[in-house]
Design a protein around this motif. Structure first.
Motif, PDB file in Angstrom:
ATOM      1  N   ASP A  48      13.952  15.293  -5.961  1.00 27.08           N
ATOM      2  CA  ASP A  48      13.182  15.509  -4.733  1.00 27.08           C
ATOM      3  C   ASP A  48      13.565  16.802  -4.035  1.00 27.08           C
ATOM      4  O   ASP A  48      12.707  17.491  -3.472  1.00 27.08           O
ATOM      5  CB  ASP A  48      13.392  14.330  -3.776  1.00 27.08           C
ATOM      6  N   LYS A  49      14.849  17.159  -4.060  1.00 28.90           N
ATOM      7  CA  LYS A  49      15.309  18.350  -3.356  1.00 28.90           C
ATOM      8  C   LYS A  49      14.783  19.626  -3.992  1.00 28.90           C
ATOM      9  O   LYS A  49      14.453  20.592  -3.301  1.00 28.90           O
ATOM     10  CB  LYS A  49      16.834  18.374  -3.314  1.00 28.90           C
ATOM     11  N   ARG A  50      14.692  19.632  -5.329  1.00 25.61           N
ATOM     12  CA  ARG A  50      14.277  20.852  -6.025  1.00 25.61           C
ATOM     13  C   ARG A  50      12.782  20.915  -6.306  1.00 25.61           C
ATOM     14  O   ARG A  50      12.278  21.963  -6.705  1.00 25.61           O
ATOM     15  CB  ARG A  50      15.075  20.986  -7.332  1.00 25.61           C
ATOM     16  N   GLY A  80       4.281  19.571   1.716  1.00 22.12           N
ATOM     17  CA  GLY A  80       4.383  18.151   2.006  1.00 22.12           C
ATOM     18  C   GLY A  80       5.712  17.570   1.543  1.00 22.12           C
ATOM     19  O   GLY A  80       6.318  16.744   2.235  1.00 22.12           O
ATOM     20  N   ALA A  81       6.189  18.011   0.372  1.00 25.05           N
ATOM     21  CA  ALA A  81       7.471  17.526  -0.133  1.00 25.05           C
ATOM     22  C   ALA A  81       8.616  17.989   0.761  1.00 25.05           C
ATOM     23  O   ALA A  81       9.591  17.262   0.968  1.00 25.05           O
ATOM     24  CB  ALA A  81       7.686  18.014  -1.566  1.00 25.05           C
ATOM     25  N   LEU A  85      12.201  16.194   3.570  1.00 24.87           N
ATOM     26  CA  LEU A  85      13.603  16.569   3.381  1.00 24.87           C
ATOM     27  C   LEU A  85      14.234  16.993   4.707  1.00 24.87           C
ATOM     28  O   LEU A  85      13.530  17.363   5.650  1.00 24.87           O
ATOM     29  CB  LEU A  85      13.696  17.719   2.370  1.00 24.87           C
ATOM     30  N   PRO A  86      15.573  16.974   4.798  1.00 21.69           N
ATOM     31  CA  PRO A  86      16.239  17.466   6.015  1.00 21.69           C
ATOM     32  C   PRO A  86      15.943  18.939   6.246  1.00 21.69           C
ATOM     33  O   PRO A  86      15.582  19.681   5.317  1.00 21.69           O
ATOM     34  CB  PRO A  86      17.728  17.239   5.712  1.00 21.69           C
ATOM     35  N   ARG A  95      10.779  26.614   2.978  1.00 20.96           N
ATOM     36  CA  ARG A  95       9.557  26.515   3.776  1.00 20.96           C
ATOM     37  C   ARG A  95       8.969  27.895   4.056  1.00 20.96           C
ATOM     38  O   ARG A  95       7.749  28.091   3.974  1.00 20.96           O
ATOM     39  CB  ARG A  95       9.848  25.796   5.097  1.00 20.96           C
ATOM     40  N   ALA A  96       9.826  28.869   4.368  1.00 24.26           N
ATOM     41  CA  ALA A  96       9.344  30.221   4.633  1.00 24.26           C
ATOM     42  C   ALA A  96       8.711  30.823   3.384  1.00 24.26           C
ATOM     43  O   ALA A  96       7.667  31.495   3.454  1.00 24.26           O
ATOM     44  CB  ALA A  96      10.491  31.097   5.120  1.00 24.26           C
ATOM     45  N   LEU A  97       9.314  30.587   2.230  1.00 26.17           N
ATOM     46  CA  LEU A  97       8.779  31.115   0.978  1.00 26.17           C
ATOM     47  C   LEU A  97       7.429  30.485   0.641  1.00 26.17           C
ATOM     48  O   LEU A  97       6.511  31.175   0.179  1.00 26.17           O
ATOM     49  CB  LEU A  97       9.779  30.867  -0.153  1.00 26.17           C
ATOM     50  N   VAL A  98       7.309  29.187   0.883  1.00 27.47           N
ATOM     51  CA  VAL A  98       6.036  28.511   0.619  1.00 27.47           C
ATOM     52  C   VAL A  98       4.944  29.045   1.548  1.00 27.47           C
ATOM     53  O   VAL A  98       3.821  29.343   1.115  1.00 27.47           O
ATOM     54  CB  VAL A  98       6.183  26.983   0.786  1.00 27.47           C
TER      55      VAL A  98
END
Length: 285
Positions: A48-50, A80-81, A85-86, A95-98
């Motif tokens: 989930d983290k990766r 969404g994934a 996550l924390p 998040r910034a890259l996405v």
């Protein structure tokens, strides 16, 4: 090649890491189909983290191939994934890259409002990010300005990006900034300066093995040569661009270059050639 040879017998954890190196090497060589296949294998191995990281890589590869709808789907899934996550503490959070990738896809789709919003959000999510990331997002924002026909402002912004990229030794970012500054100069009627900047961008892209920007430099040079009544050079540039976009698997740009070749062939009286390019363009639609 080293990563490929090391894959057989590797543990799932090691295989995931090796596949990540393989994806990047294949991307840089323009082998986007192979890179996507490796990234999909990473997705199957990711926890989930990766998973957001892998989904973002898949989205970026799809975007590089011109498959923007599928790219946006992958990037939205990544976002969404991440929500489950924390909060991240890295200087350059996923998040910034996405969001930066989503901004570029939105721009490619002509959705300038979303492109600007995603780009602004990505900068807000990574205030301590390295210069390469800031220049990447700045390029997207400056292209939005260009698309809104603020050519003088866009040119100044691209040239500022170029100076920063050169000062920080960021070769790929410098190629992109130089190419876009050349396009802005062209739109402002400075054909000779535009051609010089694009030719320098092309040489730099070749020197560092940046096939993606090499293809776009050739396409844009073809457009300038066509408008300055140099049909022979325009044909050469378009054909070279077509070869590279075909290798990248970017069907959208292959279709665009093929259409340009059809128009140019017709203009110089090569009607049979124009017909062949038109047929090829229809098959790609």
């Amino acid at each position: 090649d080293l990563a490929t040879r090391a894959l057989p017998g590797a543990s799932p954890e090691d295989r995931f890491e090796l596949l990540g190196h393989l994806v990047e090497a294949q991307r840089l060589r323009g082998e986007l189909r192979a890179a996507l296949a490796a990234a999909e294998e990473m997705r199957a191995l990711a926890d989930d983290k990766r998973r957001p990281h892998v989904l973002r890589r898949i989205g970026e590869l799809l975007a590089a191939r011109g498959d923007h709808r599928a790219a946006l789907d992958a990037l939205e899934e990544a976002l969404g994934a991440l929500a489950a996550l924390p909060d991240e503490s890295e200087a350059l959070p996923e998040r910034a890259l996405v969001l930066a990738a989503m901004a570029e896809v939105a721009y490619a789709q002509g959705d300038l409002e979303s492109a600007q919003r995603f780009a602004d959000d990505s900068l807000g999510a990574a205030p301590q990010a390295p210069m390469a990331f800031h220049l990447r997002v700045a390029n997207t924002l400056d292209k939005v300005s260009f698309a809104r026909e603020r050519f003088e402002d866009a040119e100044a912004r691209f040239l500022h990006n170029l100076r920063l990229a050169e000062e920080h030794g960021l070769d790929h970012e410098a190629v992109l900034a130089r190419m876009n500054a050349g396009l802005a100069k062209h739109r402002r009627g400075q054909a000779d300066e535009a051609r010089d900047m694009l030719e320098r961008a092309l040489s730099s892209a070749r020197a560092i093995g940046d096939l993606h920007n090499e293809a776009f430099a050739l396409l844009n040079l073809g457009t300038i040569y066509q408008r300055t009544d140099e049909p022979g050079r325009a044909l050469d540039s378009y054909r070279a661009a077509l070869t590279r976009f075909s290798r990248l698997g970017n069907r959208a740009e292959v279709r665009r270059v093929t259409w340009n070749l059809a128009n140019l062939s017709c203009a110089i009286g090569d009607y049979a050639g124009a017909q062949n390019f038109l047929e090829a363009s229809r098959h790609l639609s």
